[in-house]
Design an enzyme around this catalytic site. Structure first.
Site, PDB file in Angstrom:
ATOM      1  N   ASN A   1       0.809  -1.216   0.000  1.00 31.02           N
ATOM      2  CA  ASN A   1       0.000   0.000   0.000  1.00 31.02           C
ATOM      3  C   ASN A   1       0.847   1.274   0.000  1.00 31.02           C
ATOM      4  OD1 ASN A   1      -2.398  -1.525   0.104  1.00 31.02           O
ATOM      5  ND2 ASN A   1      -2.161  -1.767   2.308  1.00 31.02           N
TER       6      ASN A   1
ATOM      7  N   HIS B   1     -14.532  -1.429   5.866  1.00 37.74           N
ATOM      8  CA  HIS B   1     -13.426  -2.119   6.535  1.00 37.74           C
ATOM      9  C   HIS B   1     -13.853  -2.674   7.894  1.00 37.74           C
ATOM     10  CE1 HIS B   1      -9.386  -2.538   8.376  1.00 37.74           C
ATOM     11  NE2 HIS B   1      -8.969  -2.651   7.128  1.00 37.74           N
TER      12      HIS B   1
ATOM     13  N   GLU C   1     -16.074   4.255   3.008  1.00 38.58           N
ATOM     14  CA  GLU C   1     -14.692   4.485   2.599  1.00 38.58           C
ATOM     15  C   GLU C   1     -14.691   5.374   1.369  1.00 38.58           C
ATOM     16  OE1 GLU C   1     -12.337   0.858   2.280  1.00 38.58           O
ATOM     17  OE2 GLU C   1     -13.500  -0.057   3.874  1.00 38.58           O
TER      18      GLU C   1
ATOM     19  N   LYS D   1      -0.320   3.983   4.726  1.00 39.86           N
ATOM     20  CA  LYS D   1      -0.396   3.580   3.314  1.00 39.86           C
ATOM     21  C   LYS D   1       0.386   4.591   2.457  1.00 39.86           C
ATOM     22  CE  LYS D   1      -3.933   0.463   4.464  1.00 39.86           C
ATOM     23  NZ  LYS D   1      -5.206   0.341   5.115  1.00 39.86           N
TER      24      LYS D   1
ATOM     25  N   SER E   1     -11.153  -0.540  -0.085  1.00 41.69           N
ATOM     26  CA  SER E   1      -9.828  -1.146  -0.013  1.00 41.69           C
ATOM     27  C   SER E   1      -9.699  -2.406  -0.847  1.00 41.69           C
ATOM     28  CB  SER E   1      -9.472  -1.440   1.442  1.00 41.69           C
ATOM     29  OG  SER E   1     -10.465  -2.228   2.054  1.00 41.69           O
TER      30      SER E   1
ATOM     31  N   ASP F   1     -13.653   7.056   5.551  1.00 39.89           N
ATOM     32  CA  ASP F   1     -12.342   6.458   5.784  1.00 39.89           C
ATOM     33  C   ASP F   1     -11.534   6.600   4.494  1.00 39.89           C
ATOM     34  OD1 ASP F   1     -10.203   4.669   5.913  1.00 39.89           O
ATOM     35  OD2 ASP F   1     -11.294   3.217   7.148  1.00 39.89           O
TER      36      ASP F   1
ATOM     37  N   HIS G   1      -7.271   4.783   1.571  1.00 39.80           N
ATOM     38  CA  HIS G   1      -6.693   4.514   0.247  1.00 39.80           C
ATOM     39  C   HIS G   1      -6.810   5.694  -0.707  1.00 39.80           C
ATOM     40  CE1 HIS G   1      -6.158   0.335   1.390  1.00 39.80           C
ATOM     41  NE2 HIS G   1      -7.321   0.463   2.004  1.00 39.80           N
TER      42      HIS G   1
HETATM   43  C1  LIG Z   1      -5.701  -0.229   6.377  1.00 37.89           C
HETATM   44  C2  LIG Z   1      -7.039   0.289   6.692  1.00 37.89           C
HETATM   45  C3  LIG Z   1      -7.383   0.723   7.969  1.00 37.89           C
HETATM   46  C4  LIG Z   1      -6.483   0.517   9.149  1.00 37.89           C
HETATM   47  O1  LIG Z   1      -5.366   1.337   9.112  1.00 37.89           O
HETATM   48  P1  LIG Z   1      -4.065   0.878   9.914  1.00 37.89           P
HETATM   49  O2  LIG Z   1      -3.274   2.131  10.037  1.00 37.89           O
HETATM   50  O3  LIG Z   1      -3.401  -0.155   9.063  1.00 37.89           O
HETATM   51  O4  LIG Z   1      -4.518   0.337  11.217  1.00 37.89           O
HETATM   52  C5  LIG Z   1      -8.595   1.307   8.159  1.00 37.89           C
HETATM   53  N1  LIG Z   1      -9.485   1.435   7.149  1.00 37.89           N
HETATM   54  C6  LIG Z   1      -9.198   1.001   5.914  1.00 37.89           C
HETATM   55  C7  LIG Z   1     -10.209   1.173   4.841  1.00 37.89           C
HETATM   56  C8  LIG Z   1      -7.978   0.398   5.641  1.00 37.89           C
HETATM   57  O5  LIG Z   1      -7.725  -0.069   4.431  1.00 37.89           O
END
Ligand SMILES: *Cc1c(COP(=O)(O)O)cnc(C)c1O
Length: 355
Positions: A31, A117, A163, A215, A167, A192, A195
């Protein structure tokens, strides 16, 4: 055997190359979308922070006080997202736990996109609020959920979580329409952006803009951007922040350096998107909405076999299986980054076409 057992392997990485089981593979499963995890300025910032401030944070920031790097990163994140304030968490997972449990409780309602997620569901469950999922990106189902939540009456709060870029599917939420629906029903909207940041620019602001530093920002940690009073409330209520050790200075410094580069060099995100488009075009998939392109295989065993086949060709392209994705939708999840060369993307496309 349904092909669902999880195993881990030892992996060393200098993106986008990884060494696994003694073999070097070109990774399409990381990522590090902007290719910043090994950028000299990011490494220098982290190294300098360690030399100046030590390896760890030593305590929760509410115990020993603020580290100046944390405040600087919060201000920069808030500014980058066009928001008034931001607050940091140990990870993105903890940020989602903290924001939902901090704002919602029994008597409230959380509406979650069905493909959101796992940590958004964990936050909703832990909050004690009623929760319900709406069909993925389905505005009518969301509107029904909002009306039902309001019809149940009471003074309960309603929070909708989704999101910006999904993801595992790489598609995007219809945020402008969702924002309008939420405003009409006096509901919070939490997006969220794990990405999206640095790659897919979000034109729509939402009251709760959450994301991760792990990421595109190539570091570790999570954040929530919101209005000042909301951030103040979270600092007082989000247990996953209050009772957890602060980010190490090196993580904050690395994320801050990566954020500056992401903002100064938007061509990095554009390159990740161009690579995804190139791949999709070459294998005959729809133009992707982001740098994430799923190659759907359906059966978990078929997905595992495809991943093995690509590994033989020198590619790391991991199979994503239930329960991470719904039954019958096992896939290769390919993540394209600024660090991939066009020739490598074409070579991957040839191998995927041959599967
Ligand atoms: C990776 C991810 C998270 C968690 O983030 P981390 O910093 O890895 O704990 C939360 N939401 C989504 C959509 C993700 O892809």
């Amino acid at each position: 055997m349904r092909g669902l057992r999880q195993t881990t392997r030892v992996m060393a990485s200098a993106a986008p190359l990884v060494t696994r089981d003694g073999r070097t593979l070109l990774s399409f499963s990381c990522n590090d979308y902007l290719g910043l995890a090994t950028h000299p300025a990011v490494l220098a910032a982290a190294t300098e922070a360690i030399a100046r401030y030590g390896a760890g944070a030593r305590a929760s920031r509410f115990v020993t006080g603020e580290h100046p790097l944390l405040g600087a990163l919060e201000a920069r994140l808030a500014h980058a997202k066009g928001m008034a304030a931001a607050t940091l968490f140990g990870t993105g997972y903890l940020a989602n736990l903290g924001v939902i449990t901090g704002l919602m409780g029994p008597g409230d309602t959380v509406l979650l996109d069905g493909l959101a997620h796992s940590c958004l569901f964990a936050g909703a469950r832990a909050s004690g609020a009623r929760f319900r999922r709406f069909r993925h990106n389905d505005l009518e189902d969301l509107a029904d959920g909002l009306r039902a939540a309001r019809a149940r009456g009471g003074a309960g709060h309603v929070l909708v979580a989704t999101e910006t870029v999904f993801s595992m599917d790489g598609d995007r939420a219809p945020l402008a329409a969702m924002r309008a629906l939420c405003d009409a029903h006096d509901a919070w909207l939490l997006a969220d952006d794990a990405h999206g940041l640095g790659v897919v620019a979000g034109a729509v602001t939402v009251p709760l803009a959450m994301g991760t530093l792990s990421k595109a920002l190539a570091s570790q940690g999570g954040y929530v951007c919101a209005a000042e009073p909301v951030v103040r409330l979270l600092r007082n209520r989000a247990a996953s922040q209050i009772y957890s050790t602060a980010l190490p200075p090196a993580s904050a410094a690395a994320a801050l350096a990566a954020l500056e580069i992401a903002l100064a060099e938007p061509e990095r995100g554009a390159r990740a998107l161009a690579n995804a488009r190139l791949f999709a075009d070459a294998v005959g998939l729809e133009p992707p909405q982001s740098q994430i392109v799923p190659v759907m295989l359906g059966d978990a065993r078929a997905a595992m076999a495809a991943a093995e086949r690509l590994a033989e060709e020198g590619f790391l392209a991991v199979a994503i299986r239930p329960p991470t994705v719904p039954e019958g939708t096992a896939r290769l999840r390919l993540a394209f980054t600024a660090a991939h060369a066009e020739a490598d993307v074409r070579r991957l496309a040839n191998c995927v076409r041959a599967l």
